[in-house]
Enzyme design. Structure first.
Site, PDB file in Angstrom:
ATOM      1  CB  CYS A   1       5.184  22.267   7.096  1.00  0.00           C
ATOM      2  SG  CYS A   1       4.214  21.276   8.077  1.00  0.00           S
TER       3      CYS A   1
ATOM      4  CE  LYS B   1       8.252  25.078   9.082  1.00  0.00           C
ATOM      5  NZ  LYS B   1       8.137  23.857   9.657  1.00  0.00           N
TER       6      LYS B   1
ATOM      7  CD  GLU C   1       8.154  20.320   6.790  1.00  0.00           C
ATOM      8  OE1 GLU C   1       8.996  20.975   7.562  1.00  0.00           O
ATOM      9  OE2 GLU C   1       7.030  20.087   6.636  1.00  0.00           O
TER      10      GLU C   1
END
Length: 262
Positions: free
Chosen positions: A141, A105, A40
């Site tokens: 993440c 995300k 990321e």
């Protein structure tokens, strides 16, 4: 399939980071990798505000990565920031090479004193790509804390889950990273290839999460195939996605999730 895990330490300069990507992807291609996975925020560390560097998904940084993937004949998965409506950005994965994919995300890191949603707009849908005939599910993440994200990708046909992270350091965070990555492999009965930013150092500068390293590869039974240390590194792991079907047949936990969704 051969994966290269490119654990790097992004700077706050996208041009410098593009050079890091070029070097690591070139070494991955020479090592026979089908896919090279970066963390990321590969485009720019969170130590610089993402709103300062976000660009269109077909902007100059992403286009340079696409050209690199084409020149090397490898699939590259890397984190970047793209423009979103209003003042916020998207925290995006660019997947490019044999196939093209974009994942914004979904689960934003509004936890442990951070407020990602103040600058980042959430994505709306999960994403998989196909490489060498196999489905790769994408995650970023904080997504790794949400089992249903991975289960949904598996039910959609993905057999390898790719997690790109800037896992913030702190007490217990390495244990959580290891545990969650392993658990998501078992939840989804899939391989997990999880690549984190390398550790920035003892003193974390303000501005956002960086990383702790310890990129990992885990098989569908939860066995750890590879774990890196804290420093920048490039490592290879071979996975056989055909094993996933056998494991899912002998351990049919996904069938239970299908029943609950009816």
């Amino acid at each position: 399939m051969r994966f290269a895990l490119a654990q790097l330490r992004s700077t706050i300069d996208p041009r410098e980071n593009l050079a890091l990507v070029t070097d690591a992807a070139s070494r991955a291609a020479r090592g026979g990798a089908d896919v090279v996975v970066f963390p990321e925020a590969t485009m720019c560390s969170f130590l610089r505000a993402p709103t300062q560097v976000a660009e269109a998904f077909d902007g100059p940084w992403a286009s340079a990565v696409r050209r690199l993937a084409g020149d090397l004949g490898i699939t590259i998965i890397a984190g970047m920031f793209t423009k979103a409506p209003g003042a916020r950005v998207h925290n995006t994965l660019l997947a490019t090479g044999e196939s093209e994919g974009r994942y914004d995300k979904i689960h934003l890191f509004d936890a442990l004193g951070q407020r990602e949603s103040e600058t980042v707009a959430p994505g709306l849908r999960s994403t998989s790509i196909e490489v060498t005939g196999h489905g790769l599910g994408l995650a970023i993440c904080y997504d790794v804390r949400f089992p249903t994200h991975f289960i949904d990708l598996a039910l959609g046909g993905a057999t390898v889950m790719v997690v790109c992270a800037s896992w913030a350091p702190g007490p217990g965070k390495l244990h959580q990273w290891r545990t969650l990555t392993t658990a998501r492999a078992m939840d989804s009965v899939s391989f997990v290839v999880a690549v984190d930013q390398a550790l920035q150092g003892d003193a974390e500068a303000p501005g956002g999460p960086t990383g702790i390293g310890h990129s990992m590869a885990v098989d569908p039974t939860g066995r750890v195939l590879l774990e890196l240390g804290a420093e920048p590194d490039l490592a290879f792991v071979d996975v056989d996605p055909e094993r996933v079907a056998v494991t899912r047949e002998t351990l049919p936990v996904l069938d239970g999730n299908r029943l609950r969704s009816l």
